[in-house]
Design an enzyme around this catalytic site. Structure first.
Site, PDB file in Angstrom:
ATOM      1  N   TYR A 277       0.829  -1.202   0.000  1.00  0.00           N
ATOM      2  CA  TYR A 277       0.000   0.000   0.000  1.00  0.00           C
ATOM      3  C   TYR A 277       0.865   1.254   0.000  1.00  0.00           C
ATOM      4  O   TYR A 277       1.823   1.357   0.780  1.00  0.00           O
ATOM      5  CB  TYR A 277      -0.898   0.021   1.233  1.00  0.00           C
ATOM      6  CG  TYR A 277      -2.155  -0.816   1.162  1.00  0.00           C
ATOM      7  CD1 TYR A 277      -2.211  -1.983   0.394  1.00  0.00           C
ATOM      8  CD2 TYR A 277      -3.288  -0.442   1.882  1.00  0.00           C
ATOM      9  CE1 TYR A 277      -3.366  -2.738   0.346  1.00  0.00           C
ATOM     10  CE2 TYR A 277      -4.446  -1.201   1.840  1.00  0.00           C
ATOM     11  CZ  TYR A 277      -4.477  -2.353   1.074  1.00  0.00           C
ATOM     12  OH  TYR A 277      -5.626  -3.102   1.026  1.00  0.00           O
TER      13      TYR A 277
ATOM     14  N   GLY B 261      -5.247  -3.084   6.879  1.00  0.00           N
ATOM     15  CA  GLY B 261      -5.673  -3.578   8.186  1.00  0.00           C
ATOM     16  C   GLY B 261      -4.513  -4.176   8.958  1.00  0.00           C
ATOM     17  O   GLY B 261      -3.748  -4.984   8.419  1.00  0.00           O
TER      18      GLY B 261
ATOM     19  N   ASP C 222      -4.423  -6.359  11.159  1.00  0.00           N
ATOM     20  CA  ASP C 222      -4.476  -7.818  11.275  1.00  0.00           C
ATOM     21  C   ASP C 222      -3.825  -8.476  10.063  1.00  0.00           C
ATOM     22  O   ASP C 222      -3.082  -9.454  10.190  1.00  0.00           O
ATOM     23  CB  ASP C 222      -5.919  -8.299  11.456  1.00  0.00           C
ATOM     24  CG  ASP C 222      -6.872  -7.775  10.394  1.00  0.00           C
ATOM     25  OD1 ASP C 222      -6.543  -6.789   9.691  1.00  0.00           O
ATOM     26  OD2 ASP C 222      -7.977  -8.344  10.260  1.00  0.00           O
ATOM     27  N   ARG C 223      -4.073  -7.919   8.871  1.00  0.00           N
ATOM     28  CA  ARG C 223      -3.443  -8.449   7.659  1.00  0.00           C
ATOM     29  C   ARG C 223      -1.933  -8.247   7.714  1.00  0.00           C
ATOM     30  O   ARG C 223      -1.151  -9.132   7.366  1.00  0.00           O
ATOM     31  CB  ARG C 223      -4.033  -7.775   6.421  1.00  0.00           C
ATOM     32  CG  ARG C 223      -5.501  -8.083   6.197  1.00  0.00           C
ATOM     33  CD  ARG C 223      -6.116  -7.163   5.151  1.00  0.00           C
ATOM     34  NE  ARG C 223      -5.506  -7.343   3.832  1.00  0.00           N
ATOM     35  CZ  ARG C 223      -5.663  -6.497   2.817  1.00  0.00           C
ATOM     36  NH1 ARG C 223      -6.414  -5.403   2.984  1.00  0.00           N
ATOM     37  NH2 ARG C 223      -5.101  -6.729   1.655  1.00  0.00           N
TER      38      ARG C 223
ATOM     39  N   ASP D 183      -7.854 -15.074   5.183  1.00  0.00           N
ATOM     40  CA  ASP D 183      -8.472 -14.886   6.503  1.00  0.00           C
ATOM     41  C   ASP D 183      -9.973 -14.708   6.300  1.00  0.00           C
ATOM     42  O   ASP D 183     -10.407 -13.725   5.704  1.00  0.00           O
ATOM     43  CB  ASP D 183      -7.874 -13.668   7.190  1.00  0.00           C
ATOM     44  CG  ASP D 183      -8.420 -13.468   8.599  1.00  0.00           C
ATOM     45  OD1 ASP D 183      -9.092 -14.392   9.120  1.00  0.00           O
ATOM     46  OD2 ASP D 183      -8.194 -12.400   9.182  1.00  0.00           O
TER      47      ASP D 183
ATOM     48  N   THR E  15     -15.187 -11.685   9.592  1.00  0.00           N
ATOM     49  CA  THR E  15     -16.239 -10.746   9.214  1.00  0.00           C
ATOM     50  C   THR E  15     -16.117 -10.376   7.743  1.00  0.00           C
ATOM     51  O   THR E  15     -17.100 -10.321   7.003  1.00  0.00           O
ATOM     52  CB  THR E  15     -16.161  -9.482  10.089  1.00  0.00           C
ATOM     53  OG1 THR E  15     -16.278  -9.875  11.464  1.00  0.00           O
ATOM     54  CG2 THR E  15     -17.273  -8.518   9.747  1.00  0.00           C
TER      55      THR E  15
END
Length: 246
Positions: free
Chosen positions: A90, A97, A99-100, A119, A122
């Site tokens: 990015y 995110g 978490d990623r 993953d 949600t």
């Protein structure tokens, strides 16, 4: 004294303890609603947090820590352009995110080879990291439950007679509820199959790791599950890198 590691997702909280030698042991995995039923027994010297949830849920974590007598400052990790051998794809790294980001750090520092991380929580995310630690990019799609809810909210004649997230890969539904649930699961499976196609045809990877995490992974068909490994602790592994090197 231990360091407390907290992976605060959108629906669940996973925690682990790190001892003075840097060894990590899982502590608990719970929902936000049940967090206040958990207790901390060991003495904590620092708290490391990775949060993708909103402010209300972060506040509930801070409230729980105060209940446990932990008044330490939280060290919150955010996505970066480069850390621990991994380069973020990015241009605005903090938009990825955390978490990623941490899952990629955890996977790459465990084994430096081309890796695909799926993953399924949600949201369903897919990320590609090559053998040099370069993040090539990824995908974000609605999770299985979000798919189901979006159809129910926008199509008044579609209904579901079960609140449970359940569906069958490679199966055909013979009722509206089954058709909806099976369709959502097979959307998920189709995304994974397309990710494998891109990996092997577009990227020309054949010797690579496929890593699954997230609560919807068991819904995949056995042939897809056999191709990868289930790793629910990768975010905590990535967080541990920061806590260890603080």
């Amino acid at each position: 004294m231990y360091k407390l590691l907290i992976d605060a997702g959108n629906t669940r909280i996973k925690t682990a303890l790190m001892d003075a030698e840097g060894h990590v042991e899982p502590l608990f995995n719970t929902t936000y609603e049940d967090l206040h039923n958990e207790s901390l027994k060991p003495a904590i010297s620092a708290v490391w947090l990775a949060a993708v949830a909103g402010d209300a849920r972060r506040n509930s974590i801070e409230s729980w820590l105060r209940e446990q007598g932990v008044e330490l400052k939280l060290y919150e990790v955010h996505s970066e352009q480069f850390a621990f051998g991994v380069q973020n794809a990015y241009s605005t790294p903090e938009n990825l995110g955390v978490d990623r980001w941490l899952a990629m750090l955890g996977a790459f520092n465990e084994q430096q080879k081309p890796t695909v991380i799926v993953d399924a929580g949600t949201a369903i995310t897919v990320d590609w990291v090559d053998e040099n630690g370069k993040h090539l990019g990824g995908w974000i799609a609605p999770g299985v439950e979000l798919m189901k809810q979006s159809v129910l909210q926008r199509a008044p004649k579609v209904f579901s007679d079960t609140p449970q997230l359940y569906g069958r890969a490679n199966q055909l539904g013979t009722s509206t509820p089954d058709g909806l649930l099976d369709g959502c699961v097979n959307n998920f499976a189709g995304l994974v199959r397309q990710a494998l196609h891109v990996t092997e045809v577009e990227l020309d990877w054949f010797d690579y790791r496929l890593i699954y995490s997230g609560g919807s992974t068991p819904l995949l068909s056995n042939d897809l599950k056999r191709r990868g490994e289930l790793r629910s602790e990768l975010v905590l592994q990535g967080l541990a890198l920061y806590a260890r090197n603080a």
